[in-house]
Design a protein around this motif. Structure first.
Motif, mmCIF file in Angstrom:
data_model
loop_
_atom_site.group_PDB
_atom_site.id
_atom_site.type_symbol
_atom_site.label_atom_id
_atom_site.label_comp_id
_atom_site.label_asym_id
_atom_site.label_seq_id
_atom_site.Cartn_x
_atom_site.Cartn_y
_atom_site.Cartn_z
ATOM 1 N N HIS A 234 83.784 55.452 50.885
ATOM 2 C CA HIS A 234 83.028 55.797 51.887
ATOM 3 C C HIS A 234 81.643 55.004 51.620
ATOM 4 C CE1 HIS A 234 82.272 59.572 49.588
ATOM 5 N NE2 HIS A 234 81.201 59.308 49.859
ATOM 6 N N ASN A 235 80.719 54.895 52.646
ATOM 7 C CA ASN A 235 79.226 54.568 52.579
ATOM 8 C C ASN A 235 78.629 55.774 51.850
ATOM 9 O OD1 ASN A 235 76.604 54.360 53.293
ATOM 10 N ND2 ASN A 235 77.493 52.624 54.852
ATOM 11 N N ARG B 201 80.155 57.440 55.958
ATOM 12 C CA ARG B 201 81.266 56.905 56.700
ATOM 13 C C ARG B 201 82.477 56.344 56.069
ATOM 14 N NH1 ARG B 201 81.298 51.232 57.972
ATOM 15 N NH2 ARG B 201 83.155 50.782 59.488
ATOM 16 N N TYR C 271 85.364 54.101 55.236
ATOM 17 C CA TYR C 271 85.752 52.676 55.450
ATOM 18 C C TYR C 271 87.323 52.579 55.567
ATOM 19 C CZ TYR C 271 80.933 51.317 54.066
ATOM 20 O OH TYR C 271 79.843 50.963 53.952
ATOM 21 N N TRP C 272 88.034 53.219 54.511
ATOM 22 C CA TRP C 272 89.351 53.444 54.705
ATOM 23 C C TRP C 272 90.040 54.314 53.779
ATOM 24 C CZ3 TRP C 272 91.596 52.371 49.860
ATOM 25 C CH2 TRP C 272 90.805 51.321 48.974
ATOM 26 N N ASN D 198 77.922 42.934 51.293
ATOM 27 C CA ASN D 198 77.153 44.368 52.001
ATOM 28 C C ASN D 198 76.375 44.924 51.082
ATOM 29 O OD1 ASN D 198 76.835 47.037 52.917
ATOM 30 N ND2 ASN D 198 79.080 47.304 53.719
ATOM 31 N N SER E 80 88.264 46.009 50.773
ATOM 32 C CA SER E 80 88.610 46.078 52.237
ATOM 33 C C SER E 80 89.939 46.897 52.312
ATOM 34 C CB SER E 80 88.950 44.515 52.717
ATOM 35 O OG SER E 80 87.863 43.869 52.711
#
Length: 688
Positions: A416-417, A422, A424-425, A396, A460
């Motif tokens: 986050h992005n 955003r 992610y987790w 990514n 992840s």
């Protein structure tokens, strides 16, 4: 070959069009050769590759004037001289295009793997605290700017008067260049004085910017007198009965790096205004400051960014220095609860080009500000104590933010992005989660690992190990392409599956006056940065007696050649903001372990010496220049930024159209760089 023939050849091979992307001005640095006596194993030598060096650059290494080794192109820039002696004098010469370049000043081996800088205390009870680096005098060597804290330094939540804060400039050779006394109206503490060191006007010498007030003396020992400081009463003490300074002028000053002289002073923006507007009425949150250096569109030069507030109201101002005037670029103010960046800040910040437009964004933890001062996003997750910005996932290209939160138990840790916010987790914590670390520590897993209160996880969100290592700092030390872990004065190496092993324990050196870490339980060094030698980082600590700075450097060989980390734009910005409030470690703008995708920096080295080149076809470079041609470095990449080839070509600079490499088809990009000029970007379509 004359101009018409060259153009005919190029047009027959490809179609190219210019792209407008400004290269960033960076410090030109010399080779930074360091030699260390390794106690019976010879002399370890290490030196820099520059960010604009050709991949074909090789090096010749000399001992006492005799060549002892040739380091081939692509080979790592370290060498062990088994026949070396403690009195030998070493030099290194780059070989570019078959021509050996000039050498820097010869160095003799250090007796131990550290450099000692003697310090002069400003008074009883003072200890060296945070430090930063830049080339203060333009000699191609990085220097140190050091903050001195008094023993009565205070957290903002605590009342009481403090001693003065001082900034010193030192060369790595141990010469003190100047001392700035911030005076009686700058309170001492981690959240008050955030200083920035960078070359803001592109003259090849760094400046220092910092918040000042009546009572501040510059590096020449003179009270501030320029701009809004003109006519000020420097004898007045504005502190109240509880030691807080909630009235009186507030300024921002730029000082000259070579002698600390005041160059310009303006009002600090924003001023404190109504104290309670920042979250309390007694003077805690109004004086929470942050600072950074970022490339925001000031031509090729960086801007300085100074911030007030983050618990509630957050106000950020960007400044440009052109050598004459300190000018406000933009100001952002989030003063409405629940809107934009209000309440979304950290005890730190980060800087990076998260939207890939060639300019930097300011990452505030749970919100972000674009390079033009406009709001980008808020996650709404609130204040945090620690954060990390980096290229964390090899699959990514987006930069990511690893953040821990103080007041949001449901999102105690989250990823986050960095562009969109955003999440992610995330994982829940039980109460204030004050520590969080991220780094690429596991060689068996792709990308970063991250941890705070619980298990070590990957990008992840999956658990890598149930037990976590220390949570303070990271460093490149042992020669592989992964992060090591720095906690206090000890470097450890992550073991696959969990646990660590000790690589280096600095805490017993030097004998009799060993080093200590700073900032109480934060246990941070004065500075971690790539100061000299190859791309590995140095760790800077104070001694127990506070009479020296000790700069530790690795003597572990590495098989990898990499340009100095100080020429990666995100890393350079990270070093500048590292001293801000709750210090965080620097990160690169790319993933070092993903060697195939190492970034080629779009930079111009200010005041770099001319490269001596070999005549081509009996025609020297002056003859080529007279008809508008120049020898250029061409870096070919695909549209995703992957480097395909690096080479030199003679080009017409009025319309540079480099010859596409054989065997390449489709759309590719060329970065064309000539010494003394900003790189140009060319989009090409191969017609073969």
């Amino acid at each position: 070959m004359h101009r018409t023939a060259l153009r005919t050849l190029l047009v027959a091979l490809l179609e190219c069009s210019g792209l407008s992307m400004a290269a960033r001005n960076m410090e030109w640095l010399d080779r930074g050769l360091v030699a260390v006596n390794t106690s019976g194993s010879g002399v370890y030598l290490s030196w820099r590759v520059l960010g604009n060096d050709l991949a074909s650059t090789s090096f010749n290494l000399y001992r006492d004037g005799t060549k002892i080794a040739t380091i081939a192109s692509g080979a790592a820039t370290n060498y062990v001289d088994a026949s070396g002696s403690a009195t030998a004098k070493y030099t290194v010469r780059a070989v570019i295009g078959g021509v050996e370049q000039a050498a820097d000043v010869a160095v003799t081996p250090l007796s131990k793997p550290w450099l000692s800088i003697p310090l002069l205390k400003p008074g009883t009870g003072y200890t060296p605290n945070d430090a930063s680096t830049g080339d203060l005098d333009g000699d191609g060597k990085l220097d140190i700017v050091l903050k001195w804290d008094p023993s009565d330094s205070k957290d903002n939540s605590l009342s009481g008067s403090t001693g003065n804060v001082y900034l010193d400039g030192y060369t790595l050779a141990g010469k003190r260049l100047w001392r700035i006394d911030l005076g009686q109206n700058i309170r001492a503490g981690a959240h008050y004085t955030q200083f920035q060191v960078a070359d803001y006007d592109g003259d090849g010498k760094a400046e220092i910017m910092v918040k000042t007030a009546p009572g501040t003396k510059d590096g020449t020992g003179v009270y501030l007198s320029k701009g809004t400081a003109s006519g000020a009463d420097h004898t007045k003490d504005y502190s109240n009965s509880k030691g807080y300074i909630l009235s009186g002028p507030e300024w921002l000053t730029v000082f000259r790096g070579s002698d600390g002289k005041e160059l310009a002073t303006v009002d600090y923006v924003p001023g404190r205004g109504t104290v309670s507007a920042w979250g309390d009425s007694y003077g805690n949150r109004v004086d929470r400051f942050l600072a950074a250096t970022a490339w925001l569109g000031n031509g090729s030069n960086p801007s300085a960014v100074f911030q007030r507030g983050y618990y509630t109201r957050m106000a950020i101002t960007a400044w440009d220095w052109d050598g004459t005037t300190l000018k406000q670029r933009w100001a952002y103010d989030a003063a409405t609860s629940g809107k934009e960046c209000y309440g979304q800040g950290n005890h730190n910040l980060s800087v990076g080009d998260v939207d890939f437009d060639g300019y930097d964004e300011i990452i505030e933890g749970a919100c972000a500000i674009d390079h033009d001062g406009k709001f980008m996003y808020r996650t709404g997750l609130g204040h945090g104590d620690a954060m990390h910005l980096g290229k964390m996932d090899p699959n990514n290209d987006t930069l990511m933010v690893w953040e821990v939160h103080e007041e949001n138990d449901a999102h105690g840790e989250e990823l986050h992005n960095a562009l969109t916010g955003r999440v992610y987790w995330y994982n829940a914590s039980s109460g204030d989660n004050g520590r969080g670390m991220a780094g690429d520590i596991d060689s068996t897993a792709a990308g970063y690992e991250m941890w705070s209160f619980g298990a070590v996880t990957n990008v992840s969100g999956k658990q890598v190990a149930s037990s976590r290592p220390s949570i303070n700092f990271r460093i490149y030390w042992d020669g592989d392409l992964y992060d090591e872990i720095l906690d206090g004065t000890t470097i450890t190496k992550w073991k696959t599956g969990g646990g660590t092993s000790t690589l280096m324990a600095f805490g017993s050196f030097p004998s009799g006056n060993p080093v200590l870490s700073n900032n109480t339980t934060k246990s941070t060094p004065c500075l971690v940065a790539d100061l000299f030698g190859d791309w590995r980082e140095e760790a800077v600590f104070r001694t127990t007696n506070s009479d020296s700075l000790i700069i530790f450097t690795t003597t572990i060989p590495t098989p990898y050649r990499m340009y100095t980390l100080m020429h990666d734009p995100q890393y350079r910005a990270s070093v500048a903001w590292q001293n801000t409030a709750y210090n965080q470690p620097p990160h690169l703008g790319f993933l070092l372990s993903d060697k195939a995708k190492w970034a080629v920096p779009s930079i111009k080295l200010v005041n770099a010496p001319a490269v001596v080149i070999k005549p081509v076809g009996g025609v020297d470079s002056r003859s080529f220049s007279s008809i508008g041609l120049a020898r250029a470095r061409v870096i070919w990449t695909d549209v995703r930024g992957n480097v395909l080839r690096e080479e030199e070509q003679w080009l017409d600079l009025s319309a540079p159209r480099p010859v596409v490499p054989s065997g390449v088809r489709g759309i590719i990009l060329a970065k064309v760089a000539v010494d003394g000029e900003a790189p140009r970007f060319v989009r090409c379509m191969a017609l073969r």
